[in-house]
Design a protein around this motif. Sequence first.
Motif, PDB file in Angstrom:
ATOM      1  N   LEU A 100       0.839  -1.195   0.000  1.00 30.19           N
ATOM      2  CA  LEU A 100       0.000   0.000   0.000  1.00 30.19           C
ATOM      3  C   LEU A 100       0.871   1.239   0.000  1.00 30.19           C
ATOM      4  CD1 LEU A 100      -2.686   1.650   0.530  1.00 30.19           C
ATOM      5  CD2 LEU A 100      -2.220   1.302   2.978  1.00 30.19           C
ATOM      6  N   VAL A 101       0.607   2.119  -0.936  1.00 30.34           N
ATOM      7  CA  VAL A 101       1.233   3.439  -0.907  1.00 30.34           C
ATOM      8  C   VAL A 101       0.110   4.460  -0.896  1.00 30.34           C
ATOM      9  CG1 VAL A 101       1.477   3.484  -3.443  1.00 30.34           C
ATOM     10  CG2 VAL A 101       2.838   5.037  -2.043  1.00 30.34           C
ATOM     11  N   GLY A 102       0.205   5.440  -0.011  1.00 27.92           N
ATOM     12  CA  GLY A 102      -0.851   6.430   0.136  1.00 27.92           C
ATOM     13  C   GLY A 102      -1.567   6.266   1.460  1.00 27.92           C
ATOM     14  N   LYS A 103      -2.861   6.633   1.468  1.00 27.07           N
ATOM     15  CA  LYS A 103      -3.591   6.682   2.727  1.00 27.07           C
ATOM     16  C   LYS A 103      -5.036   6.227   2.543  1.00 27.07           C
ATOM     17  CE  LYS A 103      -4.936   9.963   6.362  1.00 27.07           C
ATOM     18  NZ  LYS A 103      -4.889  11.389   6.794  1.00 27.07           N
ATOM     19  N   ILE A 104      -5.525   5.406   3.469  1.00 23.77           N
ATOM     20  CA  ILE A 104      -6.940   5.037   3.539  1.00 23.77           C
ATOM     21  C   ILE A 104      -7.601   6.010   4.519  1.00 23.77           C
ATOM     22  CG2 ILE A 104      -8.612   3.229   4.045  1.00 23.77           C
ATOM     23  CD1 ILE A 104      -6.743   2.641   1.669  1.00 23.77           C
ATOM     24  N   SER A 105      -8.587   6.746   4.053  1.00 23.84           N
ATOM     25  CA  SER A 105      -9.158   7.820   4.882  1.00 23.84           C
ATOM     26  C   SER A 105     -10.355   7.379   5.711  1.00 23.84           C
ATOM     27  CB  SER A 105      -9.558   9.002   3.991  1.00 23.84           C
ATOM     28  OG  SER A 105     -10.537   8.617   3.043  1.00 23.84           O
ATOM     29  N   ASN A 106     -10.914   6.198   5.443  1.00 19.27           N
ATOM     30  CA  ASN A 106     -12.098   5.750   6.192  1.00 19.27           C
ATOM     31  C   ASN A 106     -11.804   4.485   7.005  1.00 19.27           C
ATOM     32  OD1 ASN A 106     -11.917   4.076   3.919  1.00 19.27           O
ATOM     33  ND2 ASN A 106     -14.121   3.664   3.905  1.00 19.27           N
ATOM     34  N   GLN A 107     -10.639   4.469   7.653  1.00 16.29           N
ATOM     35  CA  GLN A 107     -10.239   3.270   8.383  1.00 16.29           C
ATOM     36  C   GLN A 107     -11.212   2.938   9.515  1.00 16.29           C
ATOM     37  OE1 GLN A 107      -6.097   2.731   9.089  1.00 16.29           O
ATOM     38  NE2 GLN A 107      -6.375   1.548  10.962  1.00 16.29           N
ATOM     39  N   ALA A 108     -11.726   3.959  10.207  1.00 18.02           N
ATOM     40  CA  ALA A 108     -12.650   3.707  11.319  1.00 18.02           C
ATOM     41  C   ALA A 108     -13.915   3.006  10.830  1.00 18.02           C
ATOM     42  CB  ALA A 108     -13.013   5.019  12.003  1.00 18.02           C
ATOM     43  N   GLU A 109     -14.456   3.472   9.690  1.00 21.70           N
ATOM     44  CA  GLU A 109     -15.650   2.838   9.125  1.00 21.70           C
ATOM     45  C   GLU A 109     -15.351   1.407   8.676  1.00 21.70           C
ATOM     46  OE1 GLU A 109     -14.499   5.796   8.434  1.00 21.70           O
ATOM     47  OE2 GLU A 109     -16.103   7.284   8.169  1.00 21.70           O
ATOM     48  N   LEU A 110     -14.142   1.209   8.149  1.00 25.35           N
ATOM     49  CA  LEU A 110     -13.748  -0.127   7.694  1.00 25.35           C
ATOM     50  C   LEU A 110     -13.648  -1.086   8.878  1.00 25.35           C
ATOM     51  CD1 LEU A 110     -12.982  -1.466   4.983  1.00 25.35           C
ATOM     52  CD2 LEU A 110     -10.599  -0.958   5.495  1.00 25.35           C
ATOM     53  N   LYS A 132      -9.343  -3.340  18.046  1.00 28.03           N
ATOM     54  CA  LYS A 132      -8.350  -4.406  17.930  1.00 28.03           C
ATOM     55  C   LYS A 132      -6.979  -3.886  17.493  1.00 28.03           C
ATOM     56  CE  LYS A 132     -11.651  -8.142  17.169  1.00 28.03           C
ATOM     57  NZ  LYS A 132     -12.077  -9.268  16.318  1.00 28.03           N
ATOM     58  N   MET A 133      -6.903  -2.579  17.236  1.00 29.49           N
ATOM     59  CA  MET A 133      -5.629  -1.918  16.932  1.00 29.49           C
ATOM     60  C   MET A 133      -4.911  -2.524  15.742  1.00 29.49           C
ATOM     61  SD  MET A 133      -5.715   0.427  19.221  1.00 29.49           S
ATOM     62  CE  MET A 133      -4.056   1.101  19.192  1.00 29.49           C
ATOM     63  N   PHE A 134      -5.664  -2.954  14.724  1.00 29.39           N
ATOM     64  CA  PHE A 134      -5.037  -3.495  13.526  1.00 29.39           C
ATOM     65  C   PHE A 134      -4.440  -2.350  12.696  1.00 29.39           C
ATOM     66  CE2 PHE A 134      -8.094  -7.295  13.638  1.00 29.39           C
ATOM     67  CZ  PHE A 134      -7.133  -8.119  14.201  1.00 29.39           C
ATOM     68  N   SER A 135      -3.345  -2.641  12.044  1.00 31.75           N
ATOM     69  CA  SER A 135      -2.764  -1.669  11.121  1.00 31.75           C
ATOM     70  C   SER A 135      -3.621  -1.578   9.870  1.00 31.75           C
ATOM     71  CB  SER A 135      -1.346  -2.079  10.740  1.00 31.75           C
ATOM     72  OG  SER A 135      -1.375  -3.294   9.995  1.00 31.75           O
ATOM     73  N   THR A 136      -3.423  -0.518   9.101  1.00 31.57           N
ATOM     74  CA  THR A 136      -4.192  -0.344   7.863  1.00 31.57           C
ATOM     75  C   THR A 136      -3.967  -1.502   6.901  1.00 31.57           C
ATOM     76  OG1 THR A 136      -4.020   2.055   8.072  1.00 31.57           O
ATOM     77  CG2 THR A 136      -4.643   1.196   5.925  1.00 31.57           C
ATOM     78  N   LYS A 172     -15.273  -0.497  -0.855  1.00 27.40           N
ATOM     79  CA  LYS A 172     -15.588  -0.096   0.510  1.00 27.40           C
ATOM     80  C   LYS A 172     -14.515   0.792   1.137  1.00 27.40           C
ATOM     81  CE  LYS A 172     -17.993  -4.513   1.134  1.00 27.40           C
ATOM     82  NZ  LYS A 172     -19.367  -4.003   0.983  1.00 27.40           N
ATOM     83  N   ILE A 173     -13.421   1.045   0.413  1.00 29.99           N
ATOM     84  CA  ILE A 173     -12.362   1.878   0.988  1.00 29.99           C
ATOM     85  C   ILE A 173     -12.271   3.211   0.257  1.00 29.99           C
ATOM     86  CG2 ILE A 173     -11.020  -0.068   1.847  1.00 29.99           C
ATOM     87  CD1 ILE A 173      -9.198   0.161  -0.528  1.00 29.99           C
ATOM     88  N   GLU A 174     -11.864   4.230   0.990  1.00 28.42           N
ATOM     89  CA  GLU A 174     -11.718   5.564   0.453  1.00 28.42           C
ATOM     90  C   GLU A 174     -10.303   6.069   0.731  1.00 28.42           C
ATOM     91  OE1 GLU A 174     -14.680   8.114   2.135  1.00 28.42           O
ATOM     92  OE2 GLU A 174     -16.319   6.681   1.819  1.00 28.42           O
ATOM     93  N   GLY A 175      -9.882   7.051  -0.041  1.00 25.76           N
ATOM     94  CA  GLY A 175      -8.580   7.654   0.176  1.00 25.76           C
ATOM     95  C   GLY A 175      -7.818   7.830  -1.119  1.00 25.76           C
ATOM     96  N   SER A 176      -6.556   8.186  -0.982  1.00 25.66           N
ATOM     97  CA  SER A 176      -5.654   8.330  -2.128  1.00 25.66           C
ATOM     98  C   SER A 176      -4.600   7.238  -2.013  1.00 25.66           C
ATOM     99  CB  SER A 176      -4.995   9.713  -2.121  1.00 25.66           C
ATOM    100  OG  SER A 176      -5.970  10.731  -2.234  1.00 25.66           O
TER     101      SER A 176
END
Length: 609
Positions: free
Chosen positions: A57-67, A76-80, A98-102
């Motif tokens: 993964l390069v970049g950022k997932i912006s909706n991690q909480a929703e995921l 559970k403190m999982f990484s992205t 289901k994921i958002e971001g750049s």
Amino acid sequence: MQDFFGFIDYKRKNFPVNRDEYKIIYQEECYHFNIFFSYRSNQNSVHLNNLDIFLFLVGKISNQAELEILLNCENKMFSTITLIEIAYNKWGLKFIEKIEGSFVIIIYDKQSKKLLLIKDKIGKIPLNYYHSNDKIIFASSLQNFKKVSTFIPSINPRSLASYLQHGSILQPNTILNECYKIKSGHYRDFNLIEKKSKEEAYWKLEESYLAPRINASESTIINNADKLIQKSIEKSYIKDTKIALSLSGGYDSSTIAFFLQEKSTQKINTFTIGFNKKDINEAIDAKAIAKHIGTSHHEHYFTGEDALKIVPKLCKIYDEPFAEYAATPTVLIAQLIQQDNIHDIFVGDGGDEVFATADDTEFFQRIHSIPHKIRENITLPFKKFPMEKIPYLGKMYNFPTKYTKLLQILSSKNIPKTIEARNILFREEELHHLIQNYTTPIRTTFDEIDFRGNQETVDEIIGTYFKTSMTDGELVKSYNAMNRYNISLQTPFLDEELIAYMATIPSSIKIKDNIKKYILKEIAHQYIPKSLLARPKSGFDIPFSEWMRRELKELVYAQINEKRLNEDKLFYTSSIINIRDNFYQGNDSYKYKLWRIFIFQLWYENFKG
């Protein structure tokens, strides 16, 4: 700097890589192929490797909480990257929706022997690929393709023609033969056993405009849009860090600046590039906005000497030839920000397209109120008539081009093709006299956009610009400049939720009483005095013509001369020299054509190494 490179070799041969420059993060020798992946170390890349999967993964997932909620992984403190693995295992390729971001995501499924190259919906981060019977190459940069000794790069004449027309290379093409971009909102699925691949779209901007129109009061719409802008900024905002913003003094950047300063516990840093020509200088207005908001403001007046320092660097900063005039001041802003040790910049890219700056709406409506077949039949006899042979008119500079544009506009099948026709720089006949081995126009985004004839005219206009000049122009300009200097680019107006909401707003509110970007302007006026914002837009008209006549003249001649052109064997030398000489003899009408040729020559010299 986000820079990665991967290679699959069906002949199972080793190849060299500079381990000091790139970190090898995955290698495997299989019965059918060898696979290799590396990247230039940076903080925006993570990877995961286990018995079943390699994931990058390069970049950022912006909706991690929703995921996390969707996956029942809260607290559970999982990484992205782990969440992406869980999502892929649970939903398969449906996880992308289901994921958002750049981001760019690369998956090697070790069990099914599949390679997946995935680009986010907007497409900020580049991802290119080459696929033949004996190898697959994929990388953020075309330069990296040359690391494979058996890959012999060559310029695609049709892509070169497209670049001369548009000033950049539109998706899905690259400047090289048989090399392509993964398109925004798409992924490519490679079956490594069968040596086959297929492309799939998981999101299309056009479909956003098909959603039901919002039935709400104007004040409710404005309030909702206001909240979504602030929510988008919140996703990218990192508390207690130094933040930069590129401030032009217009509505887009000024609105973002206000919200950022409101959230920040310290002064944000605003940067403005000024020019010594009053009619194009926005620095004075930007300074007034910065003073009102209370930012730490920095301004620099761009000169020909700056151009002489920066223009030769463009070929190293931009992976492909890129002729956007505003690239030079954008690079300068990146340099200034780096000097101040700032690693995040917010920009207003996408504001025109999301909030609707749609010119000549009535013109488009009138043209397309006439059935396409009728318009096509009317223009057909004129297309066959050689206008160059008309006494006087045929010899007037640019008359044949204007005439050709008019016929293409009248016969265009839809609004995207009308917009393309309005913006071409060269006639098709000219391209055949300029480029060796050129055949026919290459298929681009303009040909693939499909609004199905159900959207409002305003939406078709802004949607077309979003998928062409914004995605492959404005965004390329900003991302590459900032990436070169290790600066993370934040684009709050390109938030998926904001885009989806604005797409459902009737055009009568987006552009109200002939006021473009009406909603954004009403939002801005709540926080910034209208007297500071409501002024005629001067535009960002870069004086590149003056640079070419003075500071850059020697460099132009070093790139565009008979010896160099004859050696490269890409252009017909006499035709290119004619454009150069006409410009330097005082005909300023040739400046746009000369600039694009000049930028290509700079880029190609660097690419050849």
